[in-house]
Design a protein around this motif. Structure first.
Motif, PDB file in Angstrom:
ATOM      1  N   LYS A  69       8.394  -0.341   5.446  1.00  0.00           N
ATOM      2  CA  LYS A  69       8.452   0.687   4.883  1.00  0.00           C
ATOM      3  C   LYS A  69       8.386   1.039   3.432  1.00  0.00           C
ATOM      4  N   THR A  70       9.236   0.476   2.569  1.00  0.00           N
ATOM      5  CA  THR A  70      10.190  -0.141   1.556  1.00  0.00           C
ATOM      6  C   THR A  70       8.154  -0.570   1.311  1.00  0.00           C
ATOM      7  N   PHE A  71       8.396  -1.830   1.755  1.00  0.00           N
ATOM      8  CA  PHE A  71       7.148  -2.725   1.401  1.00  0.00           C
ATOM      9  C   PHE A  71       5.961  -2.536   1.270  1.00  0.00           C
ATOM     10  N   SER A  72       5.394  -1.272   1.837  1.00  0.00           N
ATOM     11  CA  SER A  72       4.534  -1.468   2.522  1.00  0.00           C
ATOM     12  C   SER A  72       4.213  -0.170   1.279  1.00  0.00           C
ATOM     13  N   ASP A  73       5.124   0.521   0.925  1.00  0.00           N
ATOM     14  CA  ASP A  73       5.140   1.991  -0.181  1.00  0.00           C
ATOM     15  C   ASP A  73       4.815   1.398  -0.833  1.00  0.00           C
ATOM     16  N   TRP A  74       5.202   0.435  -1.207  1.00  0.00           N
ATOM     17  CA  TRP A  74       5.325  -0.305  -2.811  1.00  0.00           C
ATOM     18  C   TRP A  74       3.965  -1.351  -2.961  1.00  0.00           C
ATOM     19  N   ASP A 106      -1.952  -0.917  -5.321  1.00  0.00           N
ATOM     20  CA  ASP A 106      -2.943  -1.326  -4.883  1.00  0.00           C
ATOM     21  C   ASP A 106      -3.375  -0.630  -4.921  1.00  0.00           C
ATOM     22  N   PRO A 107      -3.885   0.980  -4.849  1.00  0.00           N
ATOM     23  CA  PRO A 107      -4.258   1.504  -4.019  1.00  0.00           C
ATOM     24  C   PRO A 107      -5.414   1.948  -3.658  1.00  0.00           C
ATOM     25  N   GLN A 108      -6.390   0.915  -3.999  1.00  0.00           N
ATOM     26  CA  GLN A 108      -8.024   1.054  -2.836  1.00  0.00           C
ATOM     27  C   GLN A 108      -8.216  -0.351  -2.635  1.00  0.00           C
ATOM     28  N   GLY A 109      -7.110  -0.598  -2.936  1.00  0.00           N
ATOM     29  CA  GLY A 109      -7.107  -1.931  -1.223  1.00  0.00           C
ATOM     30  C   GLY A 109      -7.485  -3.533  -1.727  1.00  0.00           C
ATOM     31  N   ARG A 110      -8.122  -3.641  -3.075  1.00  0.00           N
ATOM     32  CA  ARG A 110      -8.514  -4.545  -3.356  1.00  0.00           C
ATOM     33  C   ARG A 110      -7.995  -6.041  -3.584  1.00  0.00           C
ATOM     34  N   LEU A 111      -6.748  -6.198  -3.679  1.00  0.00           N
ATOM     35  CA  LEU A 111      -6.407  -7.365  -3.270  1.00  0.00           C
ATOM     36  C   LEU A 111      -5.001  -7.825  -1.755  1.00  0.00           C
ATOM     37  N   PRO A 143      -7.581  -8.191   5.618  1.00  0.00           N
ATOM     38  CA  PRO A 143      -7.028  -7.203   6.770  1.00  0.00           C
ATOM     39  C   PRO A 143      -6.120  -7.414   7.414  1.00  0.00           C
ATOM     40  N   PHE A 144      -5.382  -8.700   7.851  1.00  0.00           N
ATOM     41  CA  PHE A 144      -4.054  -9.427   8.329  1.00  0.00           C
ATOM     42  C   PHE A 144      -3.619  -8.384   8.659  1.00  0.00           C
ATOM     43  N   PHE A 145      -2.557  -8.082   6.909  1.00  0.00           N
ATOM     44  CA  PHE A 145      -1.587  -7.893   5.958  1.00  0.00           C
ATOM     45  C   PHE A 145      -1.811  -6.499   5.992  1.00  0.00           C
ATOM     46  N   ASP A 146      -3.084  -6.469   5.581  1.00  0.00           N
ATOM     47  CA  ASP A 146      -3.988  -4.200   5.621  1.00  0.00           C
ATOM     48  C   ASP A 146      -3.503  -3.087   7.101  1.00  0.00           C
ATOM     49  N   ASP A 147      -3.891  -4.052   8.181  1.00  0.00           N
ATOM     50  CA  ASP A 147      -3.099  -3.715   9.668  1.00  0.00           C
ATOM     51  C   ASP A 147      -2.345  -3.319   9.966  1.00  0.00           C
ATOM     52  N   LEU A 148      -1.010  -4.009   9.404  1.00  0.00           N
ATOM     53  CA  LEU A 148       0.498  -4.634   9.668  1.00  0.00           C
ATOM     54  C   LEU A 148       1.355  -3.332   8.770  1.00  0.00           C
ATOM     55  N   LEU A 149       0.842  -2.882   7.712  1.00  0.00           N
ATOM     56  CA  LEU A 149       1.468  -1.949   7.069  1.00  0.00           C
ATOM     57  C   LEU A 149       1.075  -0.487   7.322  1.00  0.00           C
ATOM     58  N   VAL A 150       2.135   0.088   6.875  1.00  0.00           N
ATOM     59  CA  VAL A 150       3.077   1.667   7.618  1.00  0.00           C
ATOM     60  C   VAL A 150       2.181   2.312   6.796  1.00  0.00           C
TER      61      VAL A 150
END
Length: 100
Positions: free
Chosen positions: A75-80, A85-90, A93-100
């Motif tokens: 959760k700490t990592f996902s929030d960071w 990167d609020p727009q998700g530009r970097l 899909p693999f890691f983006d799907d794992l974030l909580v």
């Protein structure tokens, strides 16, 4: 065998000494589906035993498995990640799907 290492937020041995089981295979076209099924079963098996996936080496790992393995650190990592990167530009899909 890997000794406890708390020097990184996402260390897979953050909570204590661990052993590492790393199934490695270079699937050909004939057995790609079988390898995918094996990895899904292996990830589920490891999750049931409180395993911690190596995120750069664990295809098919799920958000639930990742969040359970890393606990509050995920959760700490996902929030960071979202804060820098609020727009998700970097993010891919693999890691983006794992974030909580």
């Amino acid at each position: 065998f890997v000794r406890r290492d708390q020097s990184s937020l996402l260390s897979y041995s953050h909570d204590g000494d661990v052993i590492s089981l790393d199934p490695i295979h270079a699937p050909g076209d004939r057995d790609r589906d079988a390898w995918t099924r094996f990895l899904e079963a292996f990830n589920a098996w490891a999750h049931q035993r409180f395993g911690v996936p190596l995120l750069n080496q664990s295809p098919g790992v799920t958000r639930e498995q990742t969040a359970a393995a890393y606990g509050p650190r995920w959760k700490t990592f996902s929030d960071w990640v979202r804060s820098v990167d609020p727009q998700g530009r970097l993010r891919n899909p693999f890691f983006d799907d794992l974030l909580v």
